[in-house]
Design a protein around this motif. Structure first.
Motif, mmCIF file in Angstrom:
data_model
loop_
_atom_site.group_PDB
_atom_site.id
_atom_site.type_symbol
_atom_site.label_atom_id
_atom_site.label_comp_id
_atom_site.label_asym_id
_atom_site.label_seq_id
_atom_site.Cartn_x
_atom_site.Cartn_y
_atom_site.Cartn_z
ATOM 1 N N ALA A 7 -26.879 -52.591 -8.146
ATOM 2 C CA ALA A 7 -27.457 -53.091 -6.943
ATOM 3 C C ALA A 7 -26.205 -53.741 -6.316
ATOM 4 N N GLU A 8 -25.554 -54.398 -6.830
ATOM 5 C CA GLU A 8 -24.168 -55.035 -6.392
ATOM 6 C C GLU A 8 -23.245 -54.081 -5.849
ATOM 7 N N ALA A 9 -22.879 -53.222 -6.670
ATOM 8 C CA ALA A 9 -21.858 -51.892 -6.207
ATOM 9 C C ALA A 9 -22.587 -51.242 -5.014
ATOM 10 N N ARG A 10 -23.992 -50.919 -4.917
ATOM 11 C CA ARG A 10 -24.361 -50.364 -3.902
ATOM 12 C C ARG A 10 -24.142 -51.187 -2.659
ATOM 13 N N ARG A 11 -24.297 -52.541 -2.443
ATOM 14 C CA ARG A 11 -24.206 -53.544 -1.476
ATOM 15 C C ARG A 11 -22.435 -53.266 -0.958
ATOM 16 N N ALA A 12 -21.671 -53.016 -2.072
ATOM 17 C CA ALA A 12 -20.167 -53.098 -1.733
ATOM 18 C C ALA A 12 -19.818 -51.824 -1.248
ATOM 19 N N LEU A 13 -20.552 -50.872 -1.068
ATOM 20 C CA LEU A 13 -20.130 -49.603 -0.675
ATOM 21 C C LEU A 13 -19.614 -50.029 0.885
ATOM 22 N N PRO A 14 -18.449 -49.004 1.386
ATOM 23 C CA PRO A 14 -18.097 -49.405 2.705
ATOM 24 C C PRO A 14 -19.130 -48.712 3.556
ATOM 25 N N TRP A 15 -19.332 -49.143 4.945
ATOM 26 C CA TRP A 15 -20.083 -48.571 6.086
ATOM 27 C C TRP A 15 -19.360 -47.519 6.793
ATOM 28 N N VAL A 16 -20.223 -46.593 7.420
ATOM 29 C CA VAL A 16 -19.669 -45.523 8.063
ATOM 30 C C VAL A 16 -20.190 -45.641 9.743
ATOM 31 N N ARG A 17 -19.611 -45.801 10.501
ATOM 32 C CA ARG A 17 -19.977 -45.825 11.976
ATOM 33 C C ARG A 17 -20.828 -44.758 12.199
ATOM 34 N N MET A 18 -22.008 -44.938 13.158
ATOM 35 C CA MET A 18 -22.646 -43.713 13.590
ATOM 36 C C MET A 18 -22.245 -43.325 14.936
ATOM 37 N N ASP A 19 -21.312 -42.569 15.031
ATOM 38 C CA ASP A 19 -20.784 -42.245 16.570
ATOM 39 C C ASP A 19 -21.729 -41.396 17.087
ATOM 40 N N LYS A 20 -22.226 -40.280 16.410
ATOM 41 C CA LYS A 20 -23.273 -39.262 17.021
ATOM 42 C C LYS A 20 -24.269 -39.871 17.248
ATOM 43 N N ARG A 21 -24.826 -39.233 18.445
ATOM 44 C CA ARG A 21 -26.033 -39.860 19.262
ATOM 45 C C ARG A 21 -27.240 -38.938 18.810
ATOM 46 N N TYR A 22 -28.322 -39.627 18.230
ATOM 47 C CA TYR A 22 -29.376 -39.012 17.935
ATOM 48 C C TYR A 22 -30.724 -39.530 18.895
ATOM 49 N N LEU A 23 -31.372 -38.802 19.204
ATOM 50 C CA LEU A 23 -32.565 -38.910 20.104
ATOM 51 C C LEU A 23 -33.915 -38.599 19.430
ATOM 52 N N PHE A 24 -34.968 -39.508 19.150
ATOM 53 C CA PHE A 24 -36.051 -39.306 18.363
ATOM 54 C C PHE A 24 -37.249 -39.441 19.296
ATOM 55 N N ASP A 25 -38.350 -38.491 19.156
ATOM 56 C CA ASP A 25 -39.538 -38.570 19.991
ATOM 57 C C ASP A 25 -40.316 -39.565 19.021
ATOM 58 N N THR A 26 -41.017 -40.740 19.802
ATOM 59 C CA THR A 26 -41.777 -41.448 19.168
ATOM 60 C C THR A 26 -42.980 -41.888 20.065
ATOM 61 N N PRO A 27 -44.261 -42.387 19.454
ATOM 62 C CA PRO A 27 -45.261 -42.646 20.339
ATOM 63 C C PRO A 27 -44.996 -43.531 21.560
ATOM 64 N N GLU A 28 -43.902 -44.371 21.663
ATOM 65 C CA GLU A 28 -43.445 -45.076 22.809
ATOM 66 C C GLU A 28 -42.454 -44.420 23.598
ATOM 67 N N GLY A 29 -42.185 -43.272 23.203
ATOM 68 C CA GLY A 29 -41.190 -42.503 24.142
ATOM 69 C C GLY A 29 -39.888 -42.180 23.441
ATOM 70 N N PRO A 30 -39.153 -41.642 24.010
ATOM 71 C CA PRO A 30 -37.618 -41.234 23.458
ATOM 72 C C PRO A 30 -37.006 -42.396 22.915
ATOM 73 N N ARG A 31 -36.588 -42.389 21.688
ATOM 74 C CA ARG A 31 -35.732 -43.581 21.364
ATOM 75 C C ARG A 31 -34.354 -43.078 20.446
ATOM 76 N N GLU A 32 -33.396 -44.145 20.671
ATOM 77 C CA GLU A 32 -32.011 -43.601 20.003
ATOM 78 C C GLU A 32 -32.264 -44.361 18.620
ATOM 79 N N LEU A 33 -31.286 -44.012 17.562
ATOM 80 C CA LEU A 33 -31.449 -44.739 16.290
ATOM 81 C C LEU A 33 -31.305 -46.049 16.410
#
Length: 250
Positions: free
Chosen positions: A34-60
């Motif tokens: 779990a500690e090693a998992r938390r130490a993994l580097p992060w990857v910036r989410m540059d790609k735009r995703y749009l989701f259909d939700t009960p409240e309308g379209p939402r981004e990630l």
């Protein structure tokens, strides 16, 4: 069901203490992972995703619901499926009771499927779930995160799943992904797990593992062939082979 062996209490205690030492070793290893998992580097989410939700379209970024961490269940429910995967449903059955506790630790949860929202909502109501469930229909989200595959990949029995090229017969597979959002509102991908890694959501398995019979899956061609949607157990006989849409051994 009969015991394989019997003993007196003193001998049982000696063997139980030996097993306890191994259990503690496994717990410590789990903490290290779990500690090693938390130490993994992060990857910036540059790609735009749009989701259909009960409240309308939402981004990630809008799915975080005020928290800085987001857990995503990649739920197997394709656009042309009549109902959700039984194994993914088994996972989801454990979710509602965890939501308040996750929120208390700054974590939101959402299930995401490629099916249109109307189909998702019908199945969610049937199962009685309250967790958020949105549609990625029309976006690349599922494919980019390695849980949806093209007809050509399915026909060739070759898709990149669980970080390796593998043969599967389904156009959808299960997974769990984690995202984080910084103070500037930028979203990062921090972790994903697939195959047996999704057992992290299957608390029933943890309890079955404590019992004499355990999961009682030996001899099944499909280890999760016994699993039913929770509203189908009384009317459906237990399976000897096959029947689930995703095995737990991948």
């Amino acid at each position: 069901m009969n015991p394989t062996t019997t003993t007196d209490r003193e001998q049982w205690l000696a063997q139980r203490l030996a097993l306890l030492a191994r259990e503690k070793e496994l717990s410590r290893l789990g903490d290290e992972l779990a500690e090693a998992r938390r130490a993994l580097p992060w990857v910036r989410m540059d790609k735009r995703y749009l989701f259909d939700t009960p409240e309308g379209p939402r981004e990630l970024a809008e799915l975080f619901d005020g928290h800085s961490q987001l857990l995503v269940q990649h739920f197997m429910l394709g656009p042309d499926w009549e109902q959700g995967c039984k194994s993914c449903s088994y996972m989801a059955d454990h979710t509602d009771g965890m939501l308040a506790h996750l929120a208390a630790r700054d974590v939101s949860f959402v299930a995401i499927s490629r099916a249109p929202l109307a189909k998702i909502e019908r199945f969610r109501r049937r199962m009685g779930w309250n967790f958020r469930w949105v549609s990625s229909h029309g976006s690349d989200f599922n494919r980019d995160f390695g849980v949806s595959f093209t007809p050509a990949e399915v026909a060739a029995q070759s898709m990149h799943y669980n970080f390796a090229q593998q043969p599967f017969a389904n156009d959808e597979m299960p997974g769990v992904s984690v995202f984080a959002k910084n103070d500037a509102g930028e979203v990062f991908h921090t972790y994903s797990t697939y195959g047996r890694g999704v057992e992290v959501m299957m608390g029933t398995y943890r309890l079955l593992d404590l019992t004499p019979r355990g999961r009682h899956e030996d001899g099944l061609d499909d280890t999760m062939g016994w699993v039913r949607h929770h509203d189908r157990y009384e009317s459906a006989p237990a399976a000897k082979a096959g029947g689930s849409c995703c095995g737990s051994r991948a």
